[in-house]
Write an enzyme that holds these catalytic residues in place. Structure first.
Site, PDB file in Angstrom:
ATOM      1  N   THR A 121      -0.265  -2.335  10.943  1.00 32.36           N
ATOM      2  CA  THR A 121      -0.995  -2.366   9.690  1.00 32.36           C
ATOM      3  C   THR A 121      -0.135  -3.157   8.740  1.00 32.36           C
ATOM      4  O   THR A 121       0.621  -2.623   7.963  1.00 32.36           O
ATOM      5  CB  THR A 121      -1.247  -0.960   9.142  1.00 32.36           C
ATOM      6  OG1 THR A 121      -2.038  -0.269  10.084  1.00 32.36           O
ATOM      7  CG2 THR A 121      -2.011  -1.021   7.840  1.00 32.36           C
ATOM      8  N   ASN A 146      -0.292  10.351   4.809  1.00 29.74           N
ATOM      9  CA  ASN A 146      -1.554  10.021   5.467  1.00 29.74           C
ATOM     10  C   ASN A 146      -2.637  11.074   5.255  1.00 29.74           C
ATOM     11  O   ASN A 146      -3.822  10.766   5.339  1.00 29.74           O
ATOM     12  CB  ASN A 146      -1.308   9.781   6.950  1.00 29.74           C
ATOM     13  CG  ASN A 146      -0.674   8.427   7.179  1.00 29.74           C
ATOM     14  OD1 ASN A 146      -1.340   7.407   7.136  1.00 29.74           O
ATOM     15  ND2 ASN A 146       0.637   8.413   7.381  1.00 29.74           N
ATOM     16  N   THR A 173      -6.744   9.291  -1.525  1.00 28.21           N
ATOM     17  CA  THR A 173      -6.644   9.744  -2.908  1.00 28.21           C
ATOM     18  C   THR A 173      -5.391   9.221  -3.563  1.00 28.21           C
ATOM     19  O   THR A 173      -5.263   9.347  -4.769  1.00 28.21           O
ATOM     20  CB  THR A 173      -6.659  11.286  -2.969  1.00 28.21           C
ATOM     21  OG1 THR A 173      -5.600  11.793  -2.140  1.00 28.21           O
ATOM     22  CG2 THR A 173      -7.978  11.822  -2.460  1.00 28.21           C
ATOM     23  N   GLU A 179       6.801   4.995   6.506  1.00 30.55           N
ATOM     24  CA  GLU A 179       6.188   6.117   5.789  1.00 30.55           C
ATOM     25  C   GLU A 179       7.026   7.387   5.914  1.00 30.55           C
ATOM     26  O   GLU A 179       6.669   8.341   6.600  1.00 30.55           O
ATOM     27  CB  GLU A 179       4.754   6.335   6.269  1.00 30.55           C
ATOM     28  CG  GLU A 179       3.863   5.174   5.893  1.00 30.55           C
ATOM     29  CD  GLU A 179       2.401   5.376   6.204  1.00 30.55           C
ATOM     30  OE1 GLU A 179       1.580   4.732   5.566  1.00 30.55           O
ATOM     31  OE2 GLU A 179       2.078   6.171   7.107  1.00 30.55           O
ATOM     32  N   LYS A 210       3.804  -6.795   3.905  1.00 28.49           N
ATOM     33  CA  LYS A 210       3.641  -5.368   3.667  1.00 28.49           C
ATOM     34  C   LYS A 210       3.434  -4.688   5.006  1.00 28.49           C
ATOM     35  O   LYS A 210       2.911  -5.280   5.958  1.00 28.49           O
ATOM     36  CB  LYS A 210       2.471  -5.075   2.733  1.00 28.49           C
ATOM     37  CG  LYS A 210       1.087  -5.507   3.210  1.00 28.49           C
ATOM     38  CD  LYS A 210       0.363  -4.557   4.159  1.00 28.49           C
ATOM     39  CE  LYS A 210       0.232  -3.170   3.590  1.00 28.49           C
ATOM     40  NZ  LYS A 210      -0.511  -2.279   4.601  1.00 28.49           N
ATOM     41  N   THR A 226       0.861  -1.189   0.000  1.00 27.80           N
ATOM     42  CA  THR A 226       0.000   0.000   0.000  1.00 27.80           C
ATOM     43  C   THR A 226       0.897   1.239   0.000  1.00 27.80           C
ATOM     44  O   THR A 226       1.315   1.693  -1.052  1.00 27.80           O
ATOM     45  CB  THR A 226      -0.960  -0.005   1.209  1.00 27.80           C
ATOM     46  OG1 THR A 226      -0.215  -0.232   2.413  1.00 27.80           O
ATOM     47  CG2 THR A 226      -2.013  -1.092   1.054  1.00 27.80           C
TER      48      THR A 226
END
Length: 393
Positions: free
Chosen positions: A185, A388, A393, A264, A174, A147
């Site tokens: 996650t 985030n 989108t 991230e 992932k 993701t």
């Protein structure tokens, strides 16, 4: 005696495992978003799941099977979590599997992505129908389950036993954000051809989770879909309990470290080592508080050896502690020593240089007992907010 050797490759190198990943139309950018793991023989399977009270439909579907069931097929999609979708979310999984003309044994679904949207069944069914179950393309699978990941996450080991037999174990995963102690996650699929019992698989997952997936944090959030799944087809006819437990620990540790390093936008990975606490439980509480602290994470991002944030977080965790016994160090640079202010300009410069590295250890000696635990975290910067803020989108 046994030997565990890291090897290059993907889970398709393990005897009897087939896999692939494709673009089924869920990701608008054309990247892979649907993958599978398949074995012709039924596999023993065990899993551990998120502690979030709102578990996603794929987790509930898995838990509807009988205890210690076997499977030969795992279908994995990204971009859609199938979470908070009610009973229809589970029914959609059954509809999907009933639409496939494959020889499936207790098929499993796993999903990751945006919460609160129904599965795009037509896209998933059409995509899955195009699978070649004889494919061995672990690299494409690793891309399909991503993701916000910056890169695929895989590892492989070969375990050689004293009697000359051997087995392989590897994983694809992932995970980059919404990562908090109590899984993450994350989806992690571990495959092995070891001839291991379902009971030993369950025990090994539980034993090794505390020091790996339950010891990492990116942002202090726990999602609805978090899954660690272990599949064993027994094709090697080889097994040794000690060797298997250690090999699984290595696989889980590798995957956990790859996740926290990919936090991230993260640039730094810190090991928060708490030692000499009154108990192991106290050490774990303090270490996880440090790995979760936003103030600590932003200090790491700024390469600022602000030991006050470390000490404050330990105190706020409410474990037994005494500032007159506490010692804090960045690698081997002591910045606080049992109430003594040793943070001179020279010490600050040395500690700052430690924080310029990509990886380092922050050790907190509580000085009250023999309890110890190490948690792992990363820095938190601008990129995390950007990713985030734009996630849907």
């Amino acid at each position: 005696m046994f030997t565990i050797l890291p090897i290059k490759g993907f889970i398709d190198q393990i005897d009897g495992f087939y896999c692939d990943g494709i673009h089924a139309g869920l990701k608008p950018n054309g990247n892979n978003d649907l993958g599978f793991i398949y074995t012709k023989e039924a596999c023993n399977v065990q899993a551990i799941f998120t502690e979030n009270r709102f578990q996603a439909a794929p987790l509930k579907h898995f838990q509807n099977y009988e205890k210690n069931f076997q499977t030969n097929f795992v279908l994995i999609n990204s971009k859609n979590a199938n979470a908070l979708t009610g009973k229809k979310g589970i029914q959609d999984i059954d509809t999907l599997f009933s639409s496939l003309d494959f020889d499936l044994i207790n098929p499993i679904m796993s999903s990751t992505g945006v919460i609160g949207n129904p599965l795009p069944l037509e896209k998933l069914i059409n995509g899955a129908k195009s699978f070649d179950l004889n494919a061995k393309n672990g690299e494409e699978l690793s891309k399909a389950i991503m993701t916000t990941d910056a890169y695929p996450k895989t590892c492989m080991y070969e375990v050689k036993l004293e009697d000359g037999s051997s087995f392989k174990i590897g994983a694809v995963a992932k995970g980059a954000g919404m990562i908090n102690p109590n899984l993450a996650t994350m989806l992690c699929f571990i495959c092995t051809d070891a001839k291991v019992s379902s009971q030993d698989m369950k025990e090994a997952l539980e034993v090794n989770s505390d020091s790996t997936f339950n010891a990492i944090s990116v942002d202090g959030d726990t999602s609805t879909n978090d899954t660690v799944m272990l599949l064993a087809n027994g094709k090697s006819n080889a097994y040794d309990k000690d060797a298997f437990f250690e090999a699984l620990r290595l696989v889980m540790h590798d995957m956990a470290m790859l996740m926290v390093a990919d936090g991230e936008g993260a640039k730094k990975v810190a090991a928060f080592e708490v030692i000499n606490a009154l108990s192991d439980e106290d050490a774990q509480i303090a270490a996880k508080a440090l790995s979760n602290s936003l103030l600590v994470k932003t200090a790491l991002f700024g390469e600022d050896p602000n030991f006050g944030r470390i000490a404050s977080t330990i105190g706020a965790s409410k474990i037994a502690s005494d500032e007159e016994k506490l010692v804090i160090s960045y690698n081997d640079v002591i910045v606080y020593n049992k109430g003594e202010l040793c943070f001179t300009p020279e010490v600050e410069e040395k500690a700052g240089k430690v924080l310029q590295n990509d990886k380092y250890k922050i050790t907190c000696d509580i000085g009250l007992g023999e309890g110890k635990f190490t948690a792992y975290g990363c820095d938190l910067g601008y990129k995390y907010v950007e990713i985030n803020a734009d996630y849907r989108t």
